[in-house]
Design a protein around this motif. Structure first.
Motif, PDB file in Angstrom:
ATOM      1  N   LEU A  77       0.848  -1.094  -0.022  1.00 57.62           N
ATOM      2  CA  LEU A  77      -0.074   0.006   0.101  1.00 57.62           C
ATOM      3  C   LEU A  77       0.869   1.310  -0.011  1.00 57.62           C
ATOM      4  O   LEU A  77       2.090   1.117   0.372  1.00 57.62           O
ATOM      5  CB  LEU A  77      -1.047  -0.028   1.279  1.00 57.62           C
ATOM      6  CG  LEU A  77      -1.634  -1.076   1.616  1.00 57.62           C
ATOM      7  CD1 LEU A  77      -2.308  -1.102   3.005  1.00 57.62           C
ATOM      8  CD2 LEU A  77      -2.781  -1.635   0.490  1.00 57.62           C
ATOM      9  N   GLY A  78       0.299   2.416  -0.399  1.00 58.21           N
ATOM     10  CA  GLY A  78       0.970   3.621  -0.294  1.00 58.21           C
ATOM     11  C   GLY A  78       0.354   4.604  -1.147  1.00 58.21           C
ATOM     12  O   GLY A  78      -0.311   4.409  -2.117  1.00 58.21           O
ATOM     13  N   SER A 104       2.104 -17.249  -6.310  1.00 57.25           N
ATOM     14  CA  SER A 104       2.539 -16.197  -5.202  1.00 57.25           C
ATOM     15  C   SER A 104       2.184 -14.950  -5.882  1.00 57.25           C
ATOM     16  O   SER A 104       2.407 -14.771  -7.009  1.00 57.25           O
ATOM     17  CB  SER A 104       4.031 -16.108  -4.806  1.00 57.25           C
ATOM     18  OG  SER A 104       4.481 -17.456  -4.611  1.00 57.25           O
ATOM     19  N   MET A 105       1.708 -13.968  -5.165  1.00 62.24           N
ATOM     20  CA  MET A 105       1.261 -12.708  -5.743  1.00 62.24           C
ATOM     21  C   MET A 105       1.844 -11.479  -4.846  1.00 62.24           C
ATOM     22  O   MET A 105       1.896 -11.508  -3.468  1.00 62.24           O
ATOM     23  CB  MET A 105      -0.245 -12.633  -5.699  1.00 62.24           C
ATOM     24  CG  MET A 105      -0.782 -13.490  -6.642  1.00 62.24           C
ATOM     25  SD  MET A 105      -2.823 -13.478  -6.824  1.00 62.24           S
ATOM     26  CE  MET A 105      -3.275 -14.587  -7.971  1.00 62.24           C
ATOM     27  N   LEU A 106       2.227 -10.557  -5.603  1.00 65.64           N
ATOM     28  CA  LEU A 106       2.471  -9.302  -4.790  1.00 65.64           C
ATOM     29  C   LEU A 106       1.590  -8.002  -5.558  1.00 65.64           C
ATOM     30  O   LEU A 106       1.729  -8.316  -6.685  1.00 65.64           O
ATOM     31  CB  LEU A 106       3.930  -8.576  -5.181  1.00 65.64           C
ATOM     32  CG  LEU A 106       4.206  -7.082  -4.736  1.00 65.64           C
ATOM     33  CD1 LEU A 106       4.159  -7.174  -3.092  1.00 65.64           C
ATOM     34  CD2 LEU A 106       5.669  -6.921  -4.712  1.00 65.64           C
ATOM     35  N   VAL A 107       0.740  -7.543  -4.741  1.00 64.34           N
ATOM     36  CA  VAL A 107      -0.512  -6.713  -5.141  1.00 64.34           C
ATOM     37  C   VAL A 107      -0.134  -5.301  -4.691  1.00 64.34           C
ATOM     38  O   VAL A 107      -0.188  -5.111  -3.467  1.00 64.34           O
ATOM     39  CB  VAL A 107      -1.624  -7.294  -4.807  1.00 64.34           C
ATOM     40  CG1 VAL A 107      -2.798  -6.457  -5.362  1.00 64.34           C
ATOM     41  CG2 VAL A 107      -1.894  -8.547  -4.974  1.00 64.34           C
ATOM     42  N   VAL A 108       0.070  -4.627  -5.786  1.00 60.78           N
ATOM     43  CA  VAL A 108       0.050  -3.031  -5.363  1.00 60.78           C
ATOM     44  C   VAL A 108      -1.450  -2.462  -5.239  1.00 60.78           C
ATOM     45  O   VAL A 108      -2.191  -2.686  -6.042  1.00 60.78           O
ATOM     46  CB  VAL A 108       0.896  -2.276  -6.385  1.00 60.78           C
ATOM     47  CG1 VAL A 108       0.726  -0.636  -6.241  1.00 60.78           C
ATOM     48  CG2 VAL A 108       2.469  -2.542  -6.112  1.00 60.78           C
ATOM     49  N   ALA A 159      -7.509  -5.086  -0.863  1.00 57.72           N
ATOM     50  CA  ALA A 159      -6.128  -5.843  -1.100  1.00 57.72           C
ATOM     51  C   ALA A 159      -5.809  -6.489   0.415  1.00 57.72           C
ATOM     52  O   ALA A 159      -5.418  -7.785   0.297  1.00 57.72           O
ATOM     53  CB  ALA A 159      -5.104  -4.614  -1.056  1.00 57.72           C
ATOM     54  N   LEU A 160      -6.240  -5.805   1.463  1.00 61.57           N
ATOM     55  CA  LEU A 160      -6.003  -6.487   2.713  1.00 61.57           C
ATOM     56  C   LEU A 160      -7.125  -7.791   2.931  1.00 61.57           C
ATOM     57  O   LEU A 160      -6.800  -8.527   3.684  1.00 61.57           O
ATOM     58  CB  LEU A 160      -6.066  -5.488   4.079  1.00 61.57           C
ATOM     59  CG  LEU A 160      -4.946  -4.574   4.037  1.00 61.57           C
ATOM     60  CD1 LEU A 160      -5.340  -3.341   5.112  1.00 61.57           C
ATOM     61  CD2 LEU A 160      -3.824  -5.091   4.405  1.00 61.57           C
ATOM     62  N   SER A 161      -8.116  -7.724   2.071  1.00 60.28           N
ATOM     63  CA  SER A 161      -9.093  -8.897   2.126  1.00 60.28           C
ATOM     64  C   SER A 161      -8.541 -10.147   1.540  1.00 60.28           C
ATOM     65  O   SER A 161      -8.921 -11.225   1.905  1.00 60.28           O
ATOM     66  CB  SER A 161     -10.470  -8.542   1.710  1.00 60.28           C
ATOM     67  OG  SER A 161     -10.475  -8.484   0.129  1.00 60.28           O
ATOM     68  N   ILE A 162      -7.438 -10.064   0.477  1.00 63.70           N
ATOM     69  CA  ILE A 162      -6.785 -11.355   0.208  1.00 63.70           C
ATOM     70  C   ILE A 162      -5.396 -11.466   0.579  1.00 63.70           C
ATOM     71  O   ILE A 162      -5.081 -12.767   0.359  1.00 63.70           O
ATOM     72  CB  ILE A 162      -7.256 -11.408  -1.312  1.00 63.70           C
ATOM     73  CG1 ILE A 162      -5.950 -10.553  -2.247  1.00 63.70           C
ATOM     74  CG2 ILE A 162      -8.569 -11.134  -1.963  1.00 63.70           C
ATOM     75  CD1 ILE A 162      -5.832 -11.122  -3.701  1.00 63.70           C
ATOM     76  N   VAL A 206       3.375  -1.036   3.933  1.00 66.31           N
ATOM     77  CA  VAL A 206       2.970   0.459   3.526  1.00 66.31           C
ATOM     78  C   VAL A 206       4.137   0.961   3.177  1.00 66.31           C
ATOM     79  O   VAL A 206       5.400   1.138   3.821  1.00 66.31           O
ATOM     80  CB  VAL A 206       2.310   0.950   4.793  1.00 66.31           C
ATOM     81  CG1 VAL A 206       1.813   2.442   4.431  1.00 66.31           C
ATOM     82  CG2 VAL A 206       1.334   0.407   4.997  1.00 66.31           C
ATOM     83  N   MET A 207       4.407   1.530   2.050  1.00 63.04           N
ATOM     84  CA  MET A 207       5.527   2.519   1.563  1.00 63.04           C
ATOM     85  C   MET A 207       4.982   4.151   1.565  1.00 63.04           C
ATOM     86  O   MET A 207       3.903   4.479   1.331  1.00 63.04           O
ATOM     87  CB  MET A 207       5.694   2.123   0.213  1.00 63.04           C
ATOM     88  CG  MET A 207       7.124   2.907  -0.595  1.00 63.04           C
ATOM     89  SD  MET A 207       7.530   2.345  -2.145  1.00 63.04           S
ATOM     90  CE  MET A 207       8.245   0.796  -1.858  1.00 63.04           C
TER      91      MET A 207
END
Ligand SMILES: Nc1ncnc2c1ncn2[C@@H]1O[C@H](COP(=O)(O)OP(=O)(O)OP(=O)(O)O)[C@@H](O)[C@H]1O
Ligand SMILES: [Mg+2]
Length: 276
Positions: A46-47, A205-209, A216-219, A225-226
């Motif tokens: 997040l950011g 595997s996933m990195l989700v911005v 986003a926090l639900s999955i 946090v950036m």
């Protein structure tokens, strides 16, 4: 065996360690970022606008070069292999697929032609048909639309095409840059539901911005946090959801739970200095 002695062995799919990125040799954007994605995990980043999220995704996918950017410090490992400053082709061959910001479909091609393009980078180039069937099983709508010109389908359908195209490469790691941007709430929900299934069923595997912290926090199982090129907060998704700063700045809730307007939050975001 003594159960106390059993140590869980977690495989790290993506390991970003003290990464610094500069554009054009002078513009320092990432200032020592640490981030991990465990194998088969979904991690969100997040950011606020301009924090450096897309830059980090580009550093992992090798797309920094196209922007005159470079990793000038630190290390990035995918499944144990160092990849910083390698080419996008090299990184794609390690089964890393990127869903870029802003739904980049090739508008003049049909839906199926767009999907097929994703299949050529993966190791199973000869198994296009099987991979198409997998994509259509996750997105039945794309099968209905397969002969349509991609420029003339809805934004949500284009996002499905872009995610489907990434899936064609049978990725071990998917990098997703703001998949919810500009989509209606119901479409966001359904796209995230598919991402959750892909993670569970394909073990991707996933990195989700995301700027949409709630979805986003639900999955995700873990989040970062950036701000201004640094990670200022990280923790399990459940903990982040309850963090007062995250609630206030990313979930739009004040301490008493009242909903703040987006404008207020934007204003706060600009003033707030997580590291001051
Ligand atoms: N190609 C580039 N050359 C120079 N500076 C750049 C370049 N791309 C991005 N930047 C700068 O790097 C910083 C981080 O940008 P980046 O796009 O990574 O942020 P972001 O967190 O993805 O923002 P957003 O939420 O708006 O997408 C910004 O100050 C931006 O102006
Ligand atoms: Mg961005």
């Amino acid at each position: 065996m003594d159960p106390e002695k059993i140590v869980a062995w977690v495989i790290i799919m993506l390991n970003i360690s003290n990464v610094e990125v500069k554009y054009s040799n002078i513009i320092l954007v990432l200032k020592g970022v640490f981030l991990e994605v465990a194998d088969e995990a979904v991690v969100c980043l997040l950011g606020a606008n301009g924090a450096g999220k897309t830059t980090l995704i580009r550093a992992v996918s090798g797309m920094l070069k196209t922007q005159l950017g470079k990793v000038t410090e630190g290390a990035i490992e995918i499944d144990g292999q160092r990849i910083e400053n390698k080419s996008p082709e090299y990184i794609a061959a390690l089964q890393v697929a990127q869903v870029m910001e802003g739904r980049r479909v090739l508008e003049h091609l049909t839906v199926e032609e767009n999907l097929k393009l994703g299949g050529y980078t993966g190791p199973g180039g000869g198994r296009l048909k099987a991979h198409l069937d997998v994509v259509y099983s996750y997105f039945p709508r794309l099968k209905e639309l397969k002969t349509r010109t991609s420029g003339y389908i809805s934004g949500g359908e284009q996002q499905m095409v872009v995610i489907g195209r990434a899936l064609m490469a049978t990725p071990k790691l998917m990098l997703l840059d703001e998949p919810s941007l500009g989509l209606a709430p119901l479409m966001i929900k359904s796209i995230y539901e598919v991402l959750r299934r892909i993670n569970k069923e394909e073990k991707t595997s996933m990195l989700v911005v995301e700027q949409n912290a709630k979805i986003a926090l639900s999955i995700a199982s873990y989040g970062y946090v950036m701000e201004s090129g640094r990670i200022v907060l990280d923790g399990p998704a459940e903990t982040l959801k309850d963090n007062e700063d995250v609630k206030e700045f990313y979930l739009g809730l004040s301490a008493v739970g009242e909903k703040k307007s987006y404008k207020d939050i934007k204003h706060y975001k600009r003033r707030k200095r997580w590291l001051s």
